[in-house]
Design a protein around this motif. Structure first.
Motif, PDB file in Angstrom:
ATOM      1  N   UNK A   1      21.957  12.011   3.290  1.00 32.41           N
ATOM      2  CA  UNK A   1      21.486  12.461   4.603  1.00 32.41           C
ATOM      3  C   UNK A   1      20.059  12.976   4.517  1.00 32.41           C
ATOM      4  N   UNK A   2      19.751  13.720   3.450  1.00 30.61           N
ATOM      5  CA  UNK A   2      18.392  14.242   3.286  1.00 30.61           C
ATOM      6  C   UNK A   2      17.402  13.107   3.040  1.00 30.61           C
ATOM      7  N   UNK A   3      17.848  12.096   2.264  1.00 29.63           N
ATOM      8  CA  UNK A   3      16.996  10.924   2.028  1.00 29.63           C
ATOM      9  C   UNK A   3      16.677  10.240   3.351  1.00 29.63           C
ATOM     10  N   UNK A   4      17.716  10.034   4.168  1.00 26.40           N
ATOM     11  CA  UNK A   4      17.511   9.327   5.429  1.00 26.40           C
ATOM     12  C   UNK A   4      16.641  10.128   6.395  1.00 26.40           C
ATOM     13  N   UNK A   5      16.839  11.443   6.433  1.00 20.52           N
ATOM     14  CA  UNK A   5      15.984  12.280   7.282  1.00 20.52           C
ATOM     15  C   UNK A   5      14.532  12.212   6.799  1.00 20.52           C
ATOM     16  N   UNK A   6      14.364  12.229   5.468  1.00 24.95           N
ATOM     17  CA  UNK A   6      13.016  12.142   4.914  1.00 24.95           C
ATOM     18  C   UNK A   6      12.362  10.814   5.211  1.00 24.95           C
ATOM     19  N   UNK A   7      13.137   9.729   5.114  1.00 23.87           N
ATOM     20  CA  UNK A   7      12.594   8.405   5.435  1.00 23.87           C
ATOM     21  C   UNK A   7      12.162   8.356   6.893  1.00 23.87           C
ATOM     22  N   UNK A   8      12.982   8.915   7.777  1.00 25.53           N
ATOM     23  CA  UNK A   8      12.611   8.954   9.199  1.00 25.53           C
ATOM     24  C   UNK A   8      11.295   9.703   9.384  1.00 25.53           C
ATOM     25  N   UNK A   9      11.166  10.840   8.718  1.00 20.32           N
ATOM     26  CA  UNK A   9       9.944  11.638   8.859  1.00 20.32           C
ATOM     27  C   UNK A   9       8.718  10.912   8.302  1.00 20.32           C
TER      28      UNK A   9
END
Length: 406
Positions: free
Chosen positions: A321-329
């Motif tokens: 989830x943190x990876x995906x949030x970071x990718x979005x950012x």
């Protein structure tokens, strides 16, 4: 349906004119992609159709509403699977819709469609991650475009199922290669088109819908914006993840989604012809949208809670989830990340490691048979994940009932 504003053609208040005030973010985007200043012709594609729907599909939905429950869906399925001629005395609205759908345009280039499908196959699960983290999450940022989803509760309450259905829809499109009339991809495009029409007709009569602010539900401008997310923004996201997508492949993906857009009822005069024009429209799609709101944050949070890979081991769920949030950012920018309420912590830098790995695997394409091996392995993994996410249940392609107000 509310028609007063449609007759006057007033511009809904949601529309932001970048010529009046261009944010620093979009000014940088325009310079990075060497885009000319926005023209009136391109701006009009996101301003003028805000009150336009899909008359052919809307007429079919209104017809179905007058039939016994379930009969309309059966007629539609029969027309898709066996042709409109298989229905004796078929209703005029259905005949008109399939006259358009069955007329494959002369401009459709099967070679470009095949290239687009091969490109999507080659990137494998990266495509799923771009779809979730960039295409869908980025689309929720608009506090107007997200209202049809927010009001039906389609992703806040059924996020897992809806993401699985969207993944299946996209997989079927590419799996169809040239989108032949008898393919699952063609069928899915038509079913989603009618689902959009159901939402549009239903919400336009909903007292909660603010036509003067948001325009028509699922209007032509928002359909175009979504089409760009799945084609052009998809390319941008893949490149950010380390995949090499050539200009020829990018043009092919835009061409693929131009035909998908045609099947889904988007007007041809507003769809882009190639990647260069599509980038100009991506800029305008974002620059003309209103900022995020509470619905944006709820929808983004619901999507973030759904792992791209089904049955992910629990210890990895948080990291994923943190990876995906970071990718979005990293792709959408911190300002949009804040509007969407996405977590912001050092885990996001894991994305750079993923991009480096993907870039390294691109070297396999130089080895004889390497690209074919990549396609076979990655395509099989995507198929497996999509099937597991659906849990054996085919996509319904029907809108969820409107959510009642608390």
């Amino acid at each position: 349906m509310k028609t007063a504003l449609a007759g006057a053609r007033a511009v809904p208040t949601r529309f932001q004119d970048p010529r009046v005030k261009e944010s620093m973010r979009f000014a940088l985007f325009r310079r990075a992609f060497r885009l000319p200043p926005p023209s009136e012709e391109h701006i009009a594609r996101f301003r003028d159709p805000l009150l336009d729907g899909d008359p052919l599909a809307d007429d079919v939905v209104r017809l179905f509403a007058e039939l016994p429950r379930g009969e309309g869906h059966q007629l539609l399925a029969r027309a898709i699977d066996h042709g409109i001629d298989s229905i004796p005395e078929a209703p005029a609205p259905l005949v008109a819709l399939f006259a358009e759908l069955d007329a494959r345009p002369d401009w459709v280039d099967d070679a470009k469609l095949e290239l687009a499908a091969r490109t999507a196959d080659r990137v494998g699960m990266s495509g799923e991650r771009v779809l979730s983290c960039v295409c869908l999450t980025g689309g929720y940022r608009s506090s107007a475009a997200n209202k049809p989803i927010a009001l039906t509760g389609a992703l806040e309450s059924m996020a897992y199922r809806r993401l699985a259905e969207t993944s299946k829809f996209v997989f079927d499109l590419y799996d169809a290669r040239t989108l032949a009339r008898d393919s699952a991809g063609f069928r899915g495009a038509v079913m989603v088109r009618l689902m959009h029409a159901m939402v549009r007709v239903r919400l336009a009569d909903d007292p909660r819908w603010r036509m003067e602010d948001w325009g028509l539900p699922v209007n032509q401008a928002d359909l175009l914006a979504t089409n760009l997310l799945f084609s052009t923004v998809f390319v941008i996201g893949l490149r950010a993840l380390g995949h090499i997508v050539t200009r020829r492949e990018a043009d092919a993906l835009v061409h693929f989604w131009r035909y998908v857009g045609y099947l889904m009822g988007i007007r041809l005069d507003i769809l882009p012809h190639d990647f260069e024009e599509a980038c100009r429209l991506v800029y305008l799609s974002g620059a003309t949208q209103p900022p995020g709101d509470e619905d944006s944050r709820k929808l983004a949070a619901a999507l973030l809670a759904v792992p791209v890979t089904p049955d992910l081991p629990r210890p990895l769920v948080y990291i994923d989830a943190q990876w995906r949030a970071g990718f979005s950012r990293l792709v959408l920018g911190n300002a949009w990340g804040d509007e969407l309420g996405l977590p912001n912590n050092p885990w996001k830098w894991l994305v750079l490691g993923s991009a480096a790995w993907n870039l390294a695997t691109e070297a396999l394409r130089l080895v004889p048979g390497g690209e074919a091996l990549l396609v076979r392995i990655r395509r099989a993994r995507v198929r497996r994940n999509v099937e597991r996410a659906l849990e054996g249940k085919p996509p319904a392609y029907r809108p969820y009932p409107p959510r009642s107000e608390a």
